[in-house]
Design a protein around this motif. Structure first.
Motif, short mmCIF file in Angstrom:
data_model
loop_
_atom_site.label_atom_id
_atom_site.label_comp_id
_atom_site.label_asym_id
_atom_site.label_seq_id
_atom_site.Cartn_x
_atom_site.Cartn_y
_atom_site.Cartn_z
N ASP A 51 0.84 -1.20 0.00
CA ASP A 51 0.00 0.00 0.00
C ASP A 51 0.87 1.25 0.00
OD1 ASP A 51 -2.29 -1.60 0.14
OD2 ASP A 51 -2.30 -1.56 2.33
N GLN A 69 -8.36 -1.68 -3.04
CA GLN A 69 -9.40 -2.69 -2.87
C GLN A 69 -9.05 -3.53 -1.65
OE1 GLN A 69 -11.34 -4.30 -6.56
NE2 GLN A 69 -9.26 -3.96 -7.34
N THR A 70 -10.02 -3.75 -0.81
CA THR A 70 -9.80 -4.50 0.41
C THR A 70 -10.98 -5.43 0.66
OG1 THR A 70 -9.16 -4.26 2.73
CG2 THR A 70 -10.70 -2.62 1.86
N ASP A 71 -11.03 -6.05 1.81
CA ASP A 71 -12.09 -7.01 2.10
C ASP A 71 -13.12 -6.47 3.08
OD1 ASP A 71 -10.51 -7.03 4.33
OD2 ASP A 71 -10.31 -9.20 4.44
N MET A 104 -5.63 -1.17 7.59
CA MET A 104 -6.28 0.02 7.05
C MET A 104 -5.37 1.24 7.21
SD MET A 104 -8.93 0.93 5.35
CE MET A 104 -10.11 -0.39 5.56
N LYS A 107 -3.15 2.00 4.16
CA LYS A 107 -3.99 2.43 3.04
C LYS A 107 -4.36 3.90 3.20
CE LYS A 107 -6.03 -2.14 2.25
NZ LYS A 107 -4.92 -2.80 2.91
N ILE A 123 -11.03 3.86 -0.81
CA ILE A 123 -10.87 2.53 -0.24
C ILE A 123 -12.20 1.83 -0.44
CG2 ILE A 123 -10.41 1.20 1.85
CD1 ILE A 123 -8.71 3.67 2.77
N ASP A 125 -14.51 -2.04 -1.32
CA ASP A 125 -14.61 -3.48 -1.09
C ASP A 125 -14.38 -4.21 -2.40
OD1 ASP A 125 -15.26 -6.06 -0.38
OD2 ASP A 125 -17.01 -5.48 0.80
#
Length: 146
Positions: A51, A69-71, A104, A107, A123, A125
């Motif tokens: 990141d 992109q994250t979960d 996070m 990011k 940020i 999903d």
């Protein structure tokens, strides 16, 4: 590496040579030869967060946007609700207050740093089909950092 609560944890380092690698003027040598010389002269292993590297690259390229992109659906507030938009200062406050934690943090920090030359950080999903397209078309998705 540091040992933290029984687990190994890498220390994140900003890598100043990344800036040099992206912006240096090429000499008459080929790229491959130049990179080999630089790797030998550095003679050090770096561990950096992807990141963080993405933020540096976006900033140096003056990209329009940086999108992570994250979960998770975005950045959460203290009540676990997604924050649709926030300023740099609001993002820093969330980190300093401990509301934002773990993965996070890099990011958000990368978004903040990149905003010196990037218009918007997002940020989102990445598990949702079409999320990236929605982010590019200014859809109401994830968290925008401005």
């Amino acid at each position: 590496m540091k040992r933290s609560s029984g687990r190994l944890k890498f220390q994140e380092k900003q890598i100043p040579y990344l800036h040099q690698l992206l912006t240096r003027k090429r000499h008459a040598k080929s790229d491959a030869d130049d990179d080999k010389v630089e790797a030998r002269s550095v003679n050090q292993i770096y561990n950096t967060n992807a990141d963080t590297a993405a933020g540096v690259i976006a900033k140096e390229l003056s990209a329009d946007n940086i999108i992570f992109q994250t979960d998770v659906p975005g950045v959460f507030d203290s009540n676990r609700r997604v924050i649709p938009q926030m300023t740099k200062n609001q993002a820093l406050d969330l980190i300093q207050s401990g509301i934002v934690q773990g993965g996070m943090i890099p990011k958000i920090k990368s978004c903040i740093d990149a905003l010196d030359s990037v218009n918007v950080g997002r940020i989102i999903d990445g598990r949702n089909s079409g999320a990236l397209l929605s982010a590019f078309t200014n859809g109401n998705i994830g968290t925008r950092i401005v």
